[in-house]
Design a protein around this motif. Structure first.
Motif, PDB file in Angstrom:
ATOM      1  N   SER A  78       1.046  -1.377   0.287  1.00 26.50           N
ATOM      2  CA  SER A  78       0.299  -0.050   0.134  1.00 26.50           C
ATOM      3  C   SER A  78       0.855   1.260  -0.054  1.00 26.50           C
ATOM      4  N   THR A  79       2.155   1.089   0.754  1.00 29.09           N
ATOM      5  CA  THR A  79       2.872   2.483   0.947  1.00 29.09           C
ATOM      6  C   THR A  79       3.520   2.741  -0.285  1.00 29.09           C
ATOM      7  N   LEU A  80       3.381   1.363  -1.204  1.00 28.36           N
ATOM      8  CA  LEU A  80       4.233   1.895  -2.547  1.00 28.36           C
ATOM      9  C   LEU A  80       3.375   1.891  -3.601  1.00 28.36           C
ATOM     10  N   VAL A  81       1.939   1.521  -3.809  1.00 34.33           N
ATOM     11  CA  VAL A  81       1.033   2.585  -3.922  1.00 34.33           C
ATOM     12  C   VAL A  81       0.557   4.069  -4.156  1.00 34.33           C
ATOM     13  N   LYS A  82       0.979   4.106  -3.144  1.00 38.78           N
ATOM     14  CA  LYS A  82       0.756   5.618  -2.287  1.00 38.78           C
ATOM     15  C   LYS A  82       1.758   6.544  -2.853  1.00 38.78           C
ATOM     16  N   ILE A  83       2.859   6.161  -3.002  1.00 39.83           N
ATOM     17  CA  ILE A  83       4.173   6.577  -3.342  1.00 39.83           C
ATOM     18  C   ILE A  83       3.353   6.734  -4.755  1.00 39.83           C
ATOM     19  N   LEU A  84       3.149   6.039  -6.140  1.00 38.69           N
ATOM     20  CA  LEU A  84       2.822   6.403  -6.923  1.00 38.69           C
ATOM     21  C   LEU A  84       1.229   7.142  -7.399  1.00 38.69           C
ATOM     22  N   ALA A  85       0.830   7.314  -6.255  1.00 37.68           N
ATOM     23  CA  ALA A  85      -0.272   7.926  -6.425  1.00 37.68           C
ATOM     24  C   ALA A  85      -0.083   9.127  -6.532  1.00 37.68           C
ATOM     25  N   GLY A  86       0.825   9.816  -5.524  1.00 36.08           N
ATOM     26  CA  GLY A  86       1.114  11.199  -4.995  1.00 36.08           C
ATOM     27  C   GLY A  86       0.392  11.071  -3.958  1.00 36.08           C
ATOM     28  N   VAL A  87       0.243   9.915  -3.092  1.00 37.35           N
ATOM     29  CA  VAL A  87       0.232  10.727  -1.657  1.00 37.35           C
ATOM     30  C   VAL A  87       0.758  10.580  -0.373  1.00 37.35           C
ATOM     31  N   HIS A  88       2.022   9.677  -0.693  1.00 38.34           N
ATOM     32  CA  HIS A  88       2.966  10.656   0.216  1.00 38.34           C
ATOM     33  C   HIS A  88       3.841   9.970  -0.305  1.00 38.34           C
ATOM     34  N   PRO A  89       5.234  11.504  -0.353  1.00 37.75           N
ATOM     35  CA  PRO A  89       6.192  11.342  -1.202  1.00 37.75           C
ATOM     36  C   PRO A  89       7.268  10.581  -0.756  1.00 37.75           C
ATOM     37  N   PRO A  90       7.994   9.851  -1.944  1.00 38.65           N
ATOM     38  CA  PRO A  90       9.189   9.201  -0.989  1.00 38.65           C
ATOM     39  C   PRO A  90      10.139   9.872  -0.240  1.00 38.65           C
TER      40      PRO A  90
END
Lengths: 278, 426
Positions: A58-70
């Motif tokens: 889920s963290t990886l998805v959120k990084i790609l979706a722009g929810v969390h920046p890496p």
């Protein structure tokens, strides 16, 4: 099943390298959620991401979706280094994300949901005719089975809602679609429909990232499977060359794991039963 | 609903695809063609809990019949002309309530805000001798400011609108008393255009008929052009016969109503103003991106936010419109009364405006309703009030009966919500 789908826009040709993650990491407080993640997505390819709870999917998805920046590492999109700082950035690049809770408005009909936030206008008022026409075209291309686009979302089945959510992600002409557990709450027939839909996305030349817990679904539809374990890459297999045991071993981190022990236990107990009955 | 399709059906569907409109090709659709089909479709919808304006229209007919039996003057042209004029002020406030209810929020302060508007008008126009246009603009600006304040408190701090506007109810009542000062009551001169507009201006009979013909012509033209565009796009369109029937029925209904009102004083300018506001907001809600966003936010805020709708702006715009419409309602009420006093906007105005929206069929749960519910709801409430006044019953009875009608409306709303769930139309 008739195949009426034709890729309408050929923005990227099959095999093109669309998305590349190199050394991506993410920290939440004292927890290193992702470490040195590598991920490649090509046009016309379905990449499944599997892993146990807490593996970092889920963290990886959120990084790609722009929810969390890496926190670190690089993301390349069509060969260019990019920064995804917000959901708007992600959309702008052409990454469409379908989250698990779908985010549809129950009180609005299918057309309104498909075009929500991107409505077409005609003489300063909503162009319902054009939107309905294009909705039908899109749903036909996906061979989606929605009886009427003028019924409220509330009256659709789980599979049909998933179809609407996926179709909506295509309206912005993305080049990558990320699906977060699209079959998690679905019945047998609806799951098959969604898997068909994923194949249709691949035929359109899109890169598809599929998050799933269901190994059978992954083997049925994915070209490659990327395994995450405790926030790190733990295997990247071509689905055609790999058995489900190998994938499970990579997910759990050992060939001797809960799944194999249970299987062994079961065969042992059935053999005892057969012996006793003889 | 079956999801399996035989390949034979697929072939059959492809064969008929060229002749059947795109949106009618699925074999699971139940087709309701012709006049009988339209009636069947209507009953299916009502049974499924999609009641629309049906309960309120039935309620209105029952109320009118009962009062006409009790007092033969009730349906007289004179009384109905009065009724239309009484509707305008609170009806205007009620349009704003419809907007906030569509978001699933509430504004309890509309009564106080309308009273504040009346006080600002009276003090600046009568006591300070301003040009009335500037008085009106100042009052409207105060309405906008109040809405912005509510919107800011709601979007910034996440305080429930119920509490914010309850504070506003008290706060703006205080401000109204402070603005009025020790005088308490200020009369607005009878010859000012405001009072003339609210009390004396009626459309000449020929203008009222002309407006109706124009309105029906625009309505029919809209249906025809929509049908043409749908046919051109390969979608099903409303048949010409159906358009003609609708236009003729509407023309006859509106024409008969205008004719009956024209028997005495006629159609009041203030009522026409209210009707125009209803039509404008109906257009904004159903035909613009803003209106679509309001329904989306009322249905599922998170989905609206993820679709890129600027949710905070929608909240802001709706709170501003609601407060401003409350001010407009207050100005209309003061003009009709030819006075502003400490009781302006008090009493039952607040709850009548909210009750009208709910009785008219706008859901308290957000995402479902229409600008027309303000019109229908206020007609019901003012009919009850007018009928009871004709029967010489005092306000104690009026309050109790209006309370019961509001309760019935909320029960109908909750029940139809439940049966919509069961029929998959929630």
């Amino acid at each position: 099943m008739t195949l009426t789908s034709q890729p309408t826009t050929e923005r990227s040709r099959p095999g093109d390298h669309i998305l590349a993650l190199r050394g991506v990491g993410k920290k939440f407080g004292a927890i290193q959620a992702l470490t040195d993640i590598e991920l490649d997505v090509h046009a016309g390819e379905v990449v499944a991401i599997v892993g146990d709870n807490g593996a970092g999917k889920s963290t990886l998805v959120k990084i790609l979706a722009g929810v969390h920046p890496p926190d670190g590492g690089t993301i390349e999109f069509h060969g260019n280094k990019v920064a995804i700082a917000s959901p708007a950035d992600s959309k702008q690049l052409g990454i469409a994300t379908v989250f698990q809770d779908l985010a549809l408005c129950d009180n609005l009909d299918v057309v309104a949901n498909l075009w929500l936030g991107r409505e077409l206008t005609h003489n300063a008022s909503l162009d319902e005719v054009e939107m309905e026409k294009r909705s039908w075209t899109l749903l036909r291309e996906l061979s989606a089975k929605i009886p009427s686009v003028r019924t409220p979302i509330a009256s659709l089945s789980g599979g049909q809602r998933q179809t609407v959510a996926i179709a909506r992600s295509l309206i912005g002409e993305p080049s990558v679609v990320i699906l977060d557990e699209p079959t998690a709450a679905l019945g047998v027939a609806q799951t098959a429909e969604v898997l068909n839909l994923i194949e249709r996305l691949r035929e359109r030349g899109l890169g598809v990232v599929l998050i799933s817990h269901n190994i059978a679904d992954v083997q049925a539809v994915a070209d490659r499977v990327v395994v995450l374990r405790l926030g790190r890459n733990n295997g990247d297999f071509r689905v055609a060359d790999v058995s489900s045991e190998t994938i499970i071993a990579a997910i759990t981190g050992a060939t001797d794991n809960a799944v194999t022990r249970r299987a062994a236990h079961k065969t042992a107990s059935t053999s005892i039963v057969t012996e006793a009955s003889e | 609903m079956s999801d399996t399709k035989s390949s034979a059906a697929d072939v059959a569907q492809d064969a008929t695809a060229s002749t059947v409109a795109t949106d009618l090709q699925d074999e699971r659709l139940i087709h309701n063609a012709g006049a009988g089909g339209a009636v069947r479709a209507f009953f299916t919808r009502v049974r499924g809990g999609d009641l629309g304006t049906l309960p309120v229209i039935i309620g209105l007919v029952v109320i009118w019949a009962v009062f006409q039996l009790l007092n033969p003057n009730f349906l007289s042209s004179t009384n109905l002309v009065n009724l239309t004029l009484q509707c305008a002020a609170v009806g205007t406030i009620s349009i704003g309530i419809v907007l906030v209810l569509l978001l699933g929020e509430i504004d309890l302060s509309v009564g106080s805000v309308s009273g504040l508007g009346a006080a600002i008008l009276a003090v600046t126009f009568v006591q300070q001798g301003w040009n009335p246009i500037f008085s009106i603009l100042l009052a409207l600006a105060v309405g906008v400011a109040i809405g912005l304040l509510y919107g800011f408190l709601y979007t910034r701090f996440g305080v429930p609108s119920f509490v914010i506007t309850l504070a506003g109810l008290l706060g703006f009542l205080g401000l109204q008393l402070w603005v009025l000062g020790p005088t308490g009551s200020i009369n607005i001169p009878f010859d000012s255009f405001l009072v003339q507009f609210a009390q004396q201006w009626f459309l000449p009979a020929w203008v009222s008929y002309l407006l109706i013909v124009l309105f029906v012509a625009v309505y029919a033209w809209q249906l025809v052009s929509q049908a043409r565009r749908r046919t051109a796009a390969g979608l099903s369109a409303m048949p010409a016969g159906s358009i003609i029937v609708r236009a003729v029925v509407l023309l006859l209904l509106l024409g008969a109503a205008a004719w009956y009102l024209n028997l005495t004083r006629g159609v009041g300018a203030m009522f026409v103003f209210f009707l125009a506001l209803v039509l404008i907001f109906n257009y904004a809600l159903t035909r613009t991106r803003w209106g679509r966003a309001v329904f989306a936010v009322g249905g599922n805020v998170e989905a609206a936010r993820r679709s890129g709708i600027r949710v905070n702006r929608i909240y802001m715009s709706v709170f501003v419109l609601c407060s401003t419409l409350a001010i407009v309602g207050g100005l209309l009420a003061a003009s009709r009364l030819a006075a502003a006093n400490q009781g302006s906007g008090g009493g039952d105005i607040n709850l009548n405006a909210i009750a009208a929206a709910v009785i008219g069929g706008t859901s308290l749960f957000g995402g479902r309703g229409s600008a027309f519910s303000a019109l229908l709801g206020i007609l019901v409430i003012q009919s009850i009030s007018s009928g009871l006044t004709l029967l010489n019953l005092d306000s104690s009875v009026r309050y109790m009966i209006t309370g019961v009608v509001l309760l019935l409306a909320v029960i109908v709303d909750s029940l139809s919500r439940r049966s919509r769930r069961a029929a998959g139309r929630a």
